[in-house]
Design a protein around this motif. Structure first.
Motif, PDB file in Angstrom:
ATOM      1  N   LYS A 152       0.840  -1.207   0.000  1.00 19.56           N
ATOM      2  CA  LYS A 152       0.000   0.000   0.000  1.00 19.56           C
ATOM      3  C   LYS A 152       0.872   1.252   0.000  1.00 19.56           C
ATOM      4  O   LYS A 152       0.570   2.222  -0.711  1.00 19.56           O
ATOM      5  N   PHE A 173       2.077   1.844  -3.494  1.00 17.83           N
ATOM      6  CA  PHE A 173       1.017   2.435  -4.311  1.00 17.83           C
ATOM      7  C   PHE A 173       0.760   3.896  -3.936  1.00 17.83           C
ATOM      8  O   PHE A 173       0.537   4.730  -4.806  1.00 17.83           O
ATOM      9  N   TYR A 211       1.361   6.067  -7.213  1.00 11.49           N
ATOM     10  CA  TYR A 211       0.113   6.179  -7.969  1.00 11.49           C
ATOM     11  C   TYR A 211       0.065   7.422  -8.852  1.00 11.49           C
ATOM     12  O   TYR A 211      -0.051   7.325 -10.073  1.00 11.49           O
ATOM     13  N   ILE A 257      -6.073  -4.448  -4.654  1.00 10.11           N
ATOM     14  CA  ILE A 257      -5.024  -4.279  -5.664  1.00 10.11           C
ATOM     15  C   ILE A 257      -5.648  -4.077  -7.039  1.00 10.11           C
ATOM     16  O   ILE A 257      -5.195  -3.224  -7.808  1.00 10.11           O
ATOM     17  N   VAL A 298      -6.607  -0.495  -7.534  1.00  8.05           N
ATOM     18  CA  VAL A 298      -5.475   0.396  -7.807  1.00  8.05           C
ATOM     19  C   VAL A 298      -4.984   0.235  -9.243  1.00  8.05           C
ATOM     20  O   VAL A 298      -4.810   1.219  -9.966  1.00  8.05           O
TER      21      VAL A 298
END
Length: 149
Positions: A71, A74, A78, A107, A110
């Protein structure tokens, strides 16, 4: 040369075994012209993600979600990757003691937002990975790497 980035969080022997099988598949001698870069999720940077042509993500399912380490990756990568990495191939392997559905769902949300393209079925394992599970991890690594040839 194409670059495959494997972003992983490997806190247990089960996830480590899956990771090693993925790396072996990605580095199979039949795969040519692909550099395999491995980064622990807490060490992977947006620059690593931007420099890659494809991705393999590996995580345990913790409390029904992806690991905090993945996480964090990401969270950092991102927005820098949002417009620059659309369409790039990815694969995913997840290990859980009893369930992986929540981690996979998170996931998928994302990578859908990033516009990455799933090129092989996810490998989802609960409990101790069997030989068939490790073979599936090898195949995942080889398939994503081959998609970059």
């Amino acid at each position: 040369m194409a670059r495959l980035l494997i972003v992983h969080h490997t806190p247990s022997p089960s996830v480590q075994g899956m990771f090693e099988a993925v790396v072996a598949g990605a580095g199979a001698e039949e795969i040519e012209g692909v550099e395999v870069v491995r980064r622990a999720a807490l060490a992977a940077t947006p620059s690593d993600a931007l420099a890659a042509d494809g991705y393999i993500l590996g995580t345990p399912a913790n409390l029904g979600m992806m690991s905090g380490a993945l996480k964090v990756f990401f969270d950092l990568a991102y927005y820098p990757c949002l417009d620059s990495t659309r369409g790039r191939p990815f694969g995913l392997y997840v290990h859980g003691n009893s369930d992986t559905a929540g981690a996979i769902r998170g996931i998928e949300s994302v990578v859908t937002g990033l516009g990455w393209s799933q090129v092989t079925p996810h490998v989802s394992v609960t409990g101790e990975p069997a030989k068939a599970d490790l073979d599936a991890c090898w195949e995942l690594g080889a398939t994503v790497a081959a998609s970059l040839m």
